[in-house]
Design a protein around this motif. Structure first.
Motif, short mmCIF file in Angstrom:
data_model
loop_
_atom_site.label_atom_id
_atom_site.label_comp_id
_atom_site.label_asym_id
_atom_site.label_seq_id
_atom_site.Cartn_x
_atom_site.Cartn_y
_atom_site.Cartn_z
N TYR A 307 71.75 132.12 127.84
CA TYR A 307 72.32 131.72 129.01
C TYR A 307 71.53 130.52 129.66
N GLY A 308 70.25 130.15 129.33
CA GLY A 308 69.81 129.09 129.78
C GLY A 308 68.64 129.48 130.89
N TYR A 309 68.68 130.81 131.27
CA TYR A 309 68.11 131.45 132.18
C TYR A 309 66.36 131.31 132.07
N PRO A 310 66.01 131.80 130.61
CA PRO A 310 64.52 131.78 130.57
C PRO A 310 64.04 130.42 130.51
N THR A 311 62.45 130.45 130.51
CA THR A 311 61.88 129.04 130.20
C THR A 311 61.26 128.72 128.94
N PRO A 312 61.84 127.98 127.98
CA PRO A 312 61.09 127.90 126.53
C PRO A 312 59.81 127.89 126.74
N ASN A 313 58.76 128.78 125.81
CA ASN A 313 57.68 128.81 125.67
C ASN A 313 56.99 128.23 124.67
N PHE A 314 56.42 126.93 124.70
CA PHE A 314 55.69 125.95 123.84
C PHE A 314 54.39 126.54 123.78
N ASN A 315 53.79 127.24 124.67
CA ASN A 315 52.13 127.61 124.87
C ASN A 315 51.93 128.67 123.59
N VAL A 316 50.92 127.99 122.81
CA VAL A 316 50.68 128.62 121.48
C VAL A 316 49.76 129.66 121.88
N GLY A 317 49.12 129.58 123.12
CA GLY A 317 47.90 130.64 123.27
C GLY A 317 48.17 132.03 123.84
N GLY A 318 49.42 132.40 123.78
CA GLY A 318 49.59 133.87 124.07
C GLY A 318 50.08 134.16 125.47
N ILE A 319 50.14 133.07 126.19
CA ILE A 319 50.66 133.42 127.78
C ILE A 319 51.71 132.38 128.00
N GLY A 320 52.38 132.57 129.01
CA GLY A 320 53.42 131.70 129.47
C GLY A 320 53.39 130.97 130.85
N GLU A 321 54.51 130.32 131.15
CA GLU A 321 54.45 129.73 132.67
C GLU A 321 54.05 130.39 133.82
N LEU A 322 54.11 132.03 133.93
CA LEU A 322 53.62 132.71 134.65
C LEU A 322 52.13 132.41 135.19
N TYR A 323 51.47 132.33 134.03
CA TYR A 323 50.04 131.94 134.39
C TYR A 323 49.55 130.49 134.04
N LYS A 324 50.54 129.48 134.41
CA LYS A 324 50.23 128.33 134.01
C LYS A 324 48.85 127.66 134.52
N ALA A 329 45.10 123.24 128.40
CA ALA A 329 46.01 122.02 127.69
C ALA A 329 45.38 121.61 126.49
N LYS A 330 43.78 121.85 126.51
CA LYS A 330 43.26 121.53 125.07
C LYS A 330 43.92 122.34 123.85
N VAL A 331 44.02 123.35 124.15
CA VAL A 331 44.32 124.40 123.12
C VAL A 331 45.88 124.21 122.79
N ASN A 332 46.55 123.84 123.61
CA ASN A 332 47.93 123.21 123.13
C ASN A 332 48.01 121.80 122.62
N GLN A 333 47.23 121.15 122.84
CA GLN A 333 46.94 119.74 122.48
C GLN A 333 46.66 119.86 120.84
N LYS A 334 45.83 120.77 120.59
CA LYS A 334 45.28 120.83 119.18
C LYS A 334 46.25 121.82 118.34
N TYR A 335 46.76 122.78 119.03
CA TYR A 335 47.67 123.82 118.07
C TYR A 335 49.16 123.59 118.33
N GLY A 336 49.60 122.79 119.35
CA GLY A 336 50.94 122.77 119.92
C GLY A 336 52.12 122.43 118.77
N TYR A 337 51.57 121.86 117.77
CA TYR A 337 52.46 121.69 116.77
C TYR A 337 53.26 123.04 116.15
N LEU A 338 52.41 124.07 116.28
CA LEU A 338 52.93 125.54 115.83
C LEU A 338 54.23 125.84 116.61
N THR A 339 54.60 125.36 117.72
CA THR A 339 55.70 125.73 118.31
C THR A 339 56.85 124.55 118.62
#
Length: 544
Positions: A307-324, A329-339
């Protein structure tokens, strides 16, 4: 050694209150909230009433506000660790009183926490069963000293979960597990019991509350409902002021009924993942786990199935925007292609892993020729997640992997995830003061068999030591480095596929009451079912 000190001004904790309440504050009024239960009884024991009373009748010592990253001091005004992190000194506010007018002192705190050693069911965070806490003593009327066996800078996080109780009343009860506290004396904003009916309970202001002119409201009314289906019409009709449950198409079913006063705010909450059992084929191959992650269009899943209510999680390191604030960012830059949604790369990885169609039926098979038919477990009746899993299965089919929904009862789901008796399952992640506790839940070998999140099979002694090292330091930089290493480990191993951050369900009406948290005033995560957060909200609420 230099002392590591964490002290905050009492006034600082309430700056946001003054800022948010620029208009003249009116005293009075009643807040009405829904409770999903089978009715109310005359029981005011906070340990046996499923968190009905924490933050209402009983004030927490302090609250670690995961939305602001700050500590909201309540009964306590500060805490301080010794240099070796083995002694924690907690200082209470001066002149605290119970609602009957008697002094609230360090002796009450010591009694309340020590009592849980004799009643293990009350030891909510295992401060005694963990064997690290050696003693709790009252140095004077406002000072409590905790002595630890081993250094642990995270020990203080436990304290917000325990109820501080009046020793002069509770120490006279013979069996606290059966004690219903019939004439309650508390320290929270609402301690006066006006009435208790089977379907409704009314609690009103504490005449001795320690915050001047608080609460602004006179009373809180609890109304009993069987399930969400009853809450939604009550919210729409204006019978309740605060909702904390899923409402389908909230914009048209709730907001549109009164656009001036009906509102919702759904900030990110727990991260939702597809957990994979890496002890079972085909998830014993990292390339398969990576491929299935890249096979998913997370934004489409959120928009269509959720229904569009959640936030898509492209963070590949195991946590989401609650812990933004902790996301590296370096982990996402290196492994972000996985999401990233990449069907071509997903198919290529599966081919590389030897997961190909061997019998011409249009679906890929394991390397040994056995068919792959993933059954993704979800609880029967969880309609939004069932829709998510159905859509996930369609994306998996696009890359040649057969999958489908496996609906089970909660008891089966609970046991299967804890016992690692699953192939793939959708589940949440831990919401806590700090993401280190989520990583502990994922990867500590001590958590295997005790949580839904540790059954994936990715555990190492080195990771155990890394997690344990977090509490051995109070240095924020060192702690962030540990979190970054754990994010990299998660991305490298991919024991689960991140999907989205669940929303914090929060609907509210400003027809009578204002001061609510919202996107412009995010002073706390708007969670009713957590005493520390709701007491902060009660500080702010007042008549319109």
């Amino acid at each position: 050694m230099q002392k590591k000190t964490l002290i905050a001004s009492i006034a600082a904790g309430f700056i946001s209150i003054a800022a948010h309440a620029s208009q003249e504050i009116k005293q009075g009024g009643t807040l009405t909230v829904p409770i999903i239960n089978t009715g109310f009884v005359q029981n005011f024991n906070p340990y046996t009433t499923k968190d009905l009373l924490n933050g209402i009748m009983f004030e927490p010592l302090l609250v670690f506000n995961n939305m602001t990253g700050k500590t909201d001091f309540r009964l306590a005004k500060s805490y301080q660790y010794s240099g070796d992190l083995k002694t924690l000194t907690l200082t209470l506010r001066d002149q605290l009183k119970w609602s009957d007018g008697s002094p609230l002192t360090a002796d009450d705190v010591v009694y309340s926490l020590t009592m849980t050693k004799a009643y293990p069911a009350f030891d909510l965070k295992g401060i005694w069963s963990g064997k690290n806490l050696q003693s709790i003593t009252a140095k004077n009327a406002t000072t409590v000293v905790f002595q630890l066996k081993d250094a642990d800078s995270t020990f203080v996080w436990n304290l917000e979960n325990y109820h501080i109780l009046p020793k002069h009343i509770w120490s006279k009860a013979s069996d606290l597990s059966k004690f219903t506290n019939p004439n309650p004396v508390g320290s929270g904003p609402m301690t006066t019991v006006k009435y208790v009916k089977p379907q409704q309970m009314k609690l009103c202001r504490n005449p001795a509350y320690y915050l001047e002119n608080r609460p602004y409201l006179d009373c809180v009314v609890y109304r009993s409902y069987n399930d969400n289906s009853q809450i939604q019409p009550a919210l729409i009709k204006g019978e309740i002021d605060w909702g904390s449950n899923f409402i389908a198409d909230v914009e048209s079913t709730f907001v549109a009924k009164d656009k001036a006063n009906n509102h919702f705010w759904y900030p990110p909450n727990d991260a939702i993942h597809l957990y994979m059992n890496t002890r079972k084929k085909p998830f014993d191959d990292l390339r398969v786990r990576q491929a299935l992650s890249m096979a998913l269009d997370r934004k489409a899943i959120v928009d269509i199935a959720a229904y569009g209510y959640p936030t898509p999680n492209f963070n590949v390191g195991g946590i989401g925007e609650l812990y933004k604030t902790y996301i590296d960012a370096k982990v996402n830059q290196k492994y972000g292609y996985l999401t990233r949604y990449d069907v071509k790369k997903a198919r290529s990885l599966l081919d590389e892993a030897g997961i190909v169609d061997r019998d011409g039926d249009g679906f890929r098979d394991n390397k040994d020729g056995s068919p792959i038919d993933l059954k993704i477990e979800v609880v029967n009746g969880w309609t939004d997640w069932i829709q998510v899993v159905q859509m996930v299965s369609e994306y998996f089919a696009d890359v040649g992997v057969k999958a489908g929904v496996k609906m089970v009862d909660w008891a089966v789901y609970d046991k299967n995830l804890k016992d690692s008796n699953y192939t793939m399952a959708i589940n949440w992640s831990l919401v806590a003061t700090n993401p280190i506790l989520a990583y502990q839940d994922y990867f500590s070998t001590a958590r295997i068999g005790k949580t839904w999140h540790a059954g994936h099979g990715i555990h190492t002694p080195e990771t155990d030591k890394l997690i344990e090292s977090f509490g051995k330091t109070a240095d924020a930089g060192q702690q962030q480095e540990i979190l970054s290493r754990l994010q990299a480990f998660t991305a490298q191993q991919m024991p689960f596929i991140p999907l989205f951050s669940n929303p914090t369900w929060f609907q509210y009406s400003t027809k009578k009451i204002v001061g609510w948290p919202d996107a412009e005033h995010p002073y706390v995560q708007p969670v009713w079912y957590y005493g520390g957060k709701r007491v902060i909200i009660l500080d702010h609420l007042h008549l319109k």
